[in-house]
Design a protein around this motif. Structure first.
Motif, PDB file in Angstrom:
ATOM      1  N   GLN A  59       0.791  -1.231   0.000  1.00 50.92           N
ATOM      2  CA  GLN A  59       0.000   0.000   0.000  1.00 50.92           C
ATOM      3  C   GLN A  59       0.824   1.282   0.000  1.00 50.92           C
ATOM      4  OE1 GLN A  59      -3.235  -0.156  -0.507  1.00 50.92           O
ATOM      5  NE2 GLN A  59      -3.016  -2.377  -0.534  1.00 50.92           N
ATOM      6  N   THR A  60       2.099   1.224   0.369  1.00 54.17           N
ATOM      7  CA  THR A  60       2.908   2.436   0.461  1.00 54.17           C
ATOM      8  C   THR A  60       3.121   3.134  -0.887  1.00 54.17           C
ATOM      9  OG1 THR A  60       3.990   1.673   2.463  1.00 54.17           O
ATOM     10  CG2 THR A  60       5.121   3.370   1.213  1.00 54.17           C
ATOM     11  N   PRO A  61       3.547   2.442  -1.944  1.00 58.26           N
ATOM     12  CA  PRO A  61       3.778   3.176  -3.206  1.00 58.26           C
ATOM     13  C   PRO A  61       2.546   3.923  -3.739  1.00 58.26           C
ATOM     14  CG  PRO A  61       4.842   1.042  -3.289  1.00 58.26           C
ATOM     15  CD  PRO A  61       3.996   1.042  -2.044  1.00 58.26           C
ATOM     16  N   PRO A  62       1.359   3.289  -3.806  1.00 57.96           N
ATOM     17  CA  PRO A  62       0.218   4.071  -4.307  1.00 57.96           C
ATOM     18  C   PRO A  62      -0.141   5.255  -3.408  1.00 57.96           C
ATOM     19  CG  PRO A  62      -0.348   1.737  -4.194  1.00 57.96           C
ATOM     20  CD  PRO A  62       0.997   1.896  -3.586  1.00 57.96           C
ATOM     21  N   PHE A  63       0.005   5.059  -2.095  1.00 57.00           N
ATOM     22  CA  PHE A  63      -0.322   6.169  -1.196  1.00 57.00           C
ATOM     23  C   PHE A  63       0.653   7.321  -1.388  1.00 57.00           C
ATOM     24  CE2 PHE A  63       0.471   8.566   2.634  1.00 57.00           C
ATOM     25  CZ  PHE A  63      -0.775   9.137   2.818  1.00 57.00           C
ATOM     26  N   LEU A  64       1.949   7.024  -1.464  1.00 55.26           N
ATOM     27  CA  LEU A  64       2.935   8.093  -1.607  1.00 55.26           C
ATOM     28  C   LEU A  64       2.746   8.853  -2.921  1.00 55.26           C
ATOM     29  CD1 LEU A  64       6.154   6.474  -0.144  1.00 55.26           C
ATOM     30  CD2 LEU A  64       4.679   8.205   0.890  1.00 55.26           C
ATOM     31  N   VAL A  65       2.463   8.139  -3.991  1.00 54.46           N
ATOM     32  CA  VAL A  65       2.203   8.815  -5.263  1.00 54.46           C
ATOM     33  C   VAL A  65       0.989   9.727  -5.127  1.00 54.46           C
ATOM     34  CG1 VAL A  65       1.452   8.452  -7.647  1.00 54.46           C
ATOM     35  CG2 VAL A  65       3.307   7.074  -6.694  1.00 54.46           C
ATOM     36  N   ALA A  66      -0.064   9.219  -4.519  1.00 54.78           N
ATOM     37  CA  ALA A  66      -1.286  10.019  -4.368  1.00 54.78           C
ATOM     38  C   ALA A  66      -1.059  11.243  -3.487  1.00 54.78           C
ATOM     39  CB  ALA A  66      -2.405   9.159  -3.790  1.00 54.78           C
ATOM     40  N   VAL A  67      -0.351  11.070  -2.383  1.00 56.76           N
ATOM     41  CA  VAL A  67      -0.157  12.202  -1.472  1.00 56.76           C
ATOM     42  C   VAL A  67       0.782  13.241  -2.100  1.00 56.76           C
ATOM     43  CG1 VAL A  67       1.776  11.424   0.000  1.00 56.76           C
ATOM     44  CG2 VAL A  67      -0.059  12.752   0.995  1.00 56.76           C
ATOM     45  N   HIS A  70      -1.250  15.117  -4.643  1.00 55.79           N
ATOM     46  CA  HIS A  70      -2.162  16.043  -3.957  1.00 55.79           C
ATOM     47  C   HIS A  70      -1.402  17.272  -3.473  1.00 55.79           C
ATOM     48  CE1 HIS A  70      -5.868  17.100  -1.851  1.00 55.79           C
ATOM     49  NE2 HIS A  70      -5.088  17.530  -0.870  1.00 55.79           N
ATOM     50  N   ALA A  71      -0.192  17.054  -2.959  1.00 54.98           N
ATOM     51  CA  ALA A  71       0.617  18.187  -2.491  1.00 54.98           C
ATOM     52  C   ALA A  71       0.972  19.123  -3.646  1.00 54.98           C
ATOM     53  CB  ALA A  71       1.884  17.681  -1.806  1.00 54.98           C
ATOM     54  N   LEU A  72       1.272  18.571  -4.806  1.00 53.84           N
ATOM     55  CA  LEU A  72       1.628  19.405  -5.959  1.00 53.84           C
ATOM     56  C   LEU A  72       0.418  20.090  -6.581  1.00 53.84           C
ATOM     57  CD1 LEU A  72       4.192  17.049  -7.705  1.00 53.84           C
ATOM     58  CD2 LEU A  72       4.678  19.200  -6.514  1.00 53.84           C
ATOM     59  N   ALA A  80       0.008  16.832   3.961  1.00 50.88           N
ATOM     60  CA  ALA A  80       0.689  16.513   5.219  1.00 50.88           C
ATOM     61  C   ALA A  80      -0.305  15.943   6.231  1.00 50.88           C
ATOM     62  CB  ALA A  80       1.363  17.759   5.787  1.00 50.88           C
ATOM     63  N   PHE A  81      -1.491  16.515   6.286  1.00 52.27           N
ATOM     64  CA  PHE A  81      -2.525  15.999   7.201  1.00 52.27           C
ATOM     65  C   PHE A  81      -2.878  14.559   6.840  1.00 52.27           C
ATOM     66  CE2 PHE A  81      -7.060  15.257   7.979  1.00 52.27           C
ATOM     67  CZ  PHE A  81      -7.074  15.377   9.363  1.00 52.27           C
ATOM     68  N   PHE A  82      -3.088  14.295   5.549  1.00 54.85           N
ATOM     69  CA  PHE A  82      -3.396  12.926   5.117  1.00 54.85           C
ATOM     70  C   PHE A  82      -2.246  11.974   5.428  1.00 54.85           C
ATOM     71  CE2 PHE A  82      -6.180  15.034   1.729  1.00 54.85           C
ATOM     72  CZ  PHE A  82      -7.295  14.999   2.556  1.00 54.85           C
ATOM     73  N   GLY A  83      -1.018  12.459   5.306  1.00 55.00           N
ATOM     74  CA  GLY A  83       0.140  11.643   5.638  1.00 55.00           C
ATOM     75  C   GLY A  83       0.165  11.253   7.103  1.00 55.00           C
ATOM     76  N   TRP A  84      -0.148  12.197   7.986  1.00 54.95           N
ATOM     77  CA  TRP A  84      -0.185  11.878   9.427  1.00 54.95           C
ATOM     78  C   TRP A  84      -1.299  10.900   9.761  1.00 54.95           C
ATOM     79  CZ3 TRP A  84       3.734  12.311  12.391  1.00 54.95           C
ATOM     80  CH2 TRP A  84       4.667  13.320  12.202  1.00 54.95           C
ATOM     81  N   ILE A  85      -2.458  11.092   9.138  1.00 57.44           N
ATOM     82  CA  ILE A  85      -3.569  10.153   9.352  1.00 57.44           C
ATOM     83  C   ILE A  85      -3.170   8.760   8.887  1.00 57.44           C
ATOM     84  CG2 ILE A  85      -5.941   9.579   8.661  1.00 57.44           C
ATOM     85  CD1 ILE A  85      -5.743  11.901  10.650  1.00 57.44           C
ATOM     86  N   TRP A  86      -2.532   8.689   7.728  1.00 55.94           N
ATOM     87  CA  TRP A  86      -2.089   7.399   7.194  1.00 55.94           C
ATOM     88  C   TRP A  86      -1.104   6.730   8.145  1.00 55.94           C
ATOM     89  CZ3 TRP A  86       2.627   5.537   5.091  1.00 55.94           C
ATOM     90  CH2 TRP A  86       2.513   4.336   4.398  1.00 55.94           C
ATOM     91  N   LEU A  87      -0.170   7.506   8.706  1.00 55.37           N
ATOM     92  CA  LEU A  87       0.791   6.939   9.660  1.00 55.37           C
ATOM     93  C   LEU A  87       0.084   6.382  10.897  1.00 55.37           C
ATOM     94  CD1 LEU A  87       3.770   9.461   9.555  1.00 55.37           C
ATOM     95  CD2 LEU A  87       3.756   7.075   8.810  1.00 55.37           C
TER      96      LEU A  87
END
Length: 104
Positions: A59-67, A70-72, A80-87
């Protein structure tokens, strides 16, 4: 993959119930035996750790691409908020996954 495993589990459970009609049911068909065929032990801490790492790697590669996208494209702060929730959810995953599979 999971949807197919749920469907196969349902069909095998229904077939097992028809075969055992009127007989004493020994043991219910476990979902893990359908989702992870050929694996002798689908219970316990080692299985939970194995699946937790496997899920993280899947699940990490698709999430990182998506986040990152989204940041760009939208908002770095929201990303960043979605990243913290994911963590937080990643940290809770082994506990949630272990609950039904751990021996009682």
């Amino acid at each position: 993959q999971a949807a197919a495993a749920f469907w196969i589990h349902k069909k095998r459970r229904e077939a097992g119930n028809k075969e055992k009609a009127g007989h004493d049911k020994d043991k219910a068909l476990e979902f893990a035996s359908v989702k992870y065929p050929g694996r002798p032990n689908t219970q316990g801490l080692i299985f939970v750790m194995d699946r937790s790492v496997g899920n993280l790697l899947e699940q990490t590669p698709p999430f990182l691409v998506a986040v990152w996208l989204h940041a760009l494209a939208a908002s770095p702060n929201e990303a960043a908020f979605f990243g913290w929730i994911w963590l937080l959810l990643r940290a809770a995953y082994p506990v949630a996954f272990a609950h039904p599979s751990m021996p009682r």
